[in-house]
Design a protein around this motif. Structure first.
Motif, PDB file in Angstrom:
ATOM      1  N   LYS A  43       4.196 -41.311 -87.070  1.00 13.43           N
ATOM      2  CA  LYS A  43       2.339 -41.942 -87.386  1.00 13.43           C
ATOM      3  C   LYS A  43       3.153 -42.516 -88.281  1.00 13.43           C
ATOM      4  N   THR A  44       4.066 -43.603 -88.088  1.00 16.36           N
ATOM      5  CA  THR A  44       4.119 -45.519 -88.348  1.00 16.36           C
ATOM      6  C   THR A  44       4.402 -45.971 -87.929  1.00 16.36           C
ATOM      7  N   GLU A  65      12.102 -50.490 -77.846  1.00 17.86           N
ATOM      8  CA  GLU A  65      11.207 -50.684 -78.630  1.00 17.86           C
ATOM      9  C   GLU A  65      10.915 -49.475 -79.673  1.00 17.86           C
ATOM     10  N   MET A  66      11.452 -48.667 -79.921  1.00 20.29           N
ATOM     11  CA  MET A  66      11.267 -47.022 -80.539  1.00 20.29           C
ATOM     12  C   MET A  66      12.482 -47.307 -81.877  1.00 20.29           C
ATOM     13  N   SER A  67      13.772 -47.191 -81.295  1.00 21.36           N
ATOM     14  CA  SER A  67      14.713 -47.983 -81.294  1.00 21.36           C
ATOM     15  C   SER A  67      14.496 -49.038 -82.311  1.00 21.36           C
ATOM     16  N   ILE A  68      14.417 -50.066 -82.045  1.00 24.51           N
ATOM     17  CA  ILE A  68      14.375 -51.721 -82.417  1.00 24.51           C
ATOM     18  C   ILE A  68      13.639 -51.609 -83.940  1.00 24.51           C
ATOM     19  N   LEU A  69      12.371 -50.778 -83.526  1.00 27.73           N
ATOM     20  CA  LEU A  69      11.416 -50.647 -84.948  1.00 27.73           C
ATOM     21  C   LEU A  69      11.991 -49.758 -86.431  1.00 27.73           C
ATOM     22  N   ALA A  70      12.739 -48.746 -85.659  1.00 26.65           N
ATOM     23  CA  ALA A  70      13.695 -48.145 -86.497  1.00 26.65           C
ATOM     24  C   ALA A  70      14.638 -49.194 -87.777  1.00 26.65           C
ATOM     25  N   ILE A  71      15.115 -49.604 -86.798  1.00 22.11           N
ATOM     26  CA  ILE A  71      16.320 -50.194 -86.739  1.00 22.11           C
ATOM     27  C   ILE A  71      15.755 -51.326 -88.087  1.00 22.11           C
ATOM     28  N   GLU A  72      15.170 -52.147 -87.392  1.00 20.78           N
ATOM     29  CA  GLU A  72      13.871 -53.381 -88.610  1.00 20.78           C
ATOM     30  C   GLU A  72      13.332 -52.459 -89.809  1.00 20.78           C
ATOM     31  N   ASN A  73      12.846 -51.799 -89.520  1.00 20.40           N
ATOM     32  CA  ASN A  73      12.741 -51.417 -90.886  1.00 20.40           C
ATOM     33  C   ASN A  73      13.116 -49.809 -91.502  1.00 20.40           C
ATOM     34  N   ASN A  74      14.187 -50.102 -91.246  1.00 25.08           N
ATOM     35  CA  ASN A  74      15.439 -49.191 -92.553  1.00 25.08           C
ATOM     36  C   ASN A  74      15.241 -47.418 -92.403  1.00 25.08           C
ATOM     37  N   GLU A 105       4.159 -53.812 -96.708  1.00 25.65           N
ATOM     38  CA  GLU A 105       2.955 -53.126 -95.789  1.00 25.65           C
ATOM     39  C   GLU A 105       3.325 -52.098 -95.172  1.00 25.65           C
ATOM     40  N   PHE A 106       4.541 -52.185 -94.190  1.00 27.24           N
ATOM     41  CA  PHE A 106       4.785 -51.045 -93.496  1.00 27.24           C
ATOM     42  C   PHE A 106       5.615 -49.948 -94.619  1.00 27.24           C
ATOM     43  N   GLU A 107       6.070 -50.393 -95.625  1.00 30.86           N
ATOM     44  CA  GLU A 107       6.966 -49.958 -96.820  1.00 30.86           C
ATOM     45  C   GLU A 107       5.517 -48.815 -97.283  1.00 30.86           C
TER      46      GLU A 107
END
Length: 319
Positions: A164-165, A178-187, A299-301
């Motif tokens: 959902k994010t 894309e989803m792998s990198i997003l997960a990495i970058e958003n801890n 903002e993601f947090e």
């Protein structure tokens, strides 16, 4: 809200989808409140009828591309845990309960079904696919400082918070990158789980084009590195421009000036000035964009907190 939602994106998988759905039902027979969704992406074979016969819930995404299908799935389905598995019968459905338990008990946001550490290189007969998987994995783990074992796998488990994010921006097969990198970058917490891979059965053809889709994946890695690490990206460009300016300035302008007191190469001097200015502008752009990235992380947090509150409300309604 489902306890477990199994999401199967499909395009012309009529030969294998019934077996995949049946295997998923067999693997999850002891997990209450499980639903299996097959999202058809304009198939022109009997994918829909085969999946329906096997008992899956059929839904449609009419905009072509795997990324578009995943966007639709993530928007529409509510579940405590999500399993995404391809409809080509190359992944072991019996691994689903273990992957679900990792998400629900260890609060992992994404479980990666790791083919490359098991049977992938023996089963997959497409040499360039093997090479491409290695290049993509090494590239992401080098540039983004992580240890994902299989970036391109289509077998993953997700938490509600991830689904959902996650802003789906890719349209095609670069979606897994894309989803792998997003997960990495958003801890977000990532776990690797080794799975057994089997090659497609005879008569079932891959939709992945080795070269065109491979180029899109590499382009996506480059684009996301620039977006998530602008200071490093534009800082490197700045250093290159400044070094190039210095390499031209000192031997062509400065040393002759010291020797004669005259500037003999005005065009070179002008070029050096432009290079220095461009280098400074590049570094400044990196600083500004880096500030924007840090704001996006904050903002993601906050979005995670809101999604968690929504998740808790849905669980209370279910109970």
């Amino acid at each position: 809200m489902d306890k477990l939602a199994i999401l199967i994106p499909c395009y012309n998988e009529g030969r294998t989808i019934r077996k995949v759905v049946s295997d998923c039902f067999a693997a999850t027979k002891n997990i209450l409140n499980t639903q299996i969704y097959v999202y058809d992406n304009n198939s022109n074979d009997d994918t829909v009828s085969e999946a329906s016969t096997a008992g899956a819930i059929i839904r449609h995404e009419y905009q072509q591309g795997k990324g578009n299908v995943i966007r639709r799935m993530f928007r529409e389905v509510e579940a405590e845990c999500y399993i995404m598995i391809d409809g080509d019968d190359t992944y072991p459905a019996e691994s689903i309960p273990d992957m679900m338990n990792v998400v629900l008990t260890k609060h992992v946001d994404m479980v990666v079904g790791d083919r490359l550490s098991s049977s992938y290189f023996q089963e997959n007969k497409r040499l360039f696919h093997n090479f491409g998987n290695i290049i993509v994995r090494k590239g992401i783990n080098t540039f983004f400082k992580n240890d994902i074992k299989d970036v391109m796998t289509g077998f993953r488990a997700f938490s509600y918070q991830f689904v959902k994010t996650y802003p789906v921006l890719s349209h095609g097969f670069e979606i897994e990158t894309e989803m792998s990198i997003l997960a990495i970058e958003n801890n977000m917490l990532i776990s690797n789980q080794i799975i057994e891979y089997r090659d497609r059965p005879a008569g079932s053809d891959s939709k992945l084009n080795t070269f065109s889709d491979g180029f899109k994946v590499l382009k996506k890695i480059f684009s996301l590195f620039r977006n998530y690490h602008p200071l490093r990206f534009y800082g490197v460009i700045s250093v290159i421009l400044l070094i190039l300016g210095a390499a031209l300035f000192f031997p062509k302008v400065w040393i002759p000036f010291i020797q004669t007191g005259l500037v003999r190469n005005f065009p070179t001097l002008i070029v050096c000035g432009f290079l220095v200015i461009l280098g400074m502008l590049s570094y400044t752009a990196g600083l500004i964009l880096d500030s924007n990235v840090q704001r996006e992380h904050r903002e993601f947090e906050f979005r995670l907190v809101l999604v968690q509150e929504q998740f808790d409300r849905l669980k209370n309604i279910n109970s």
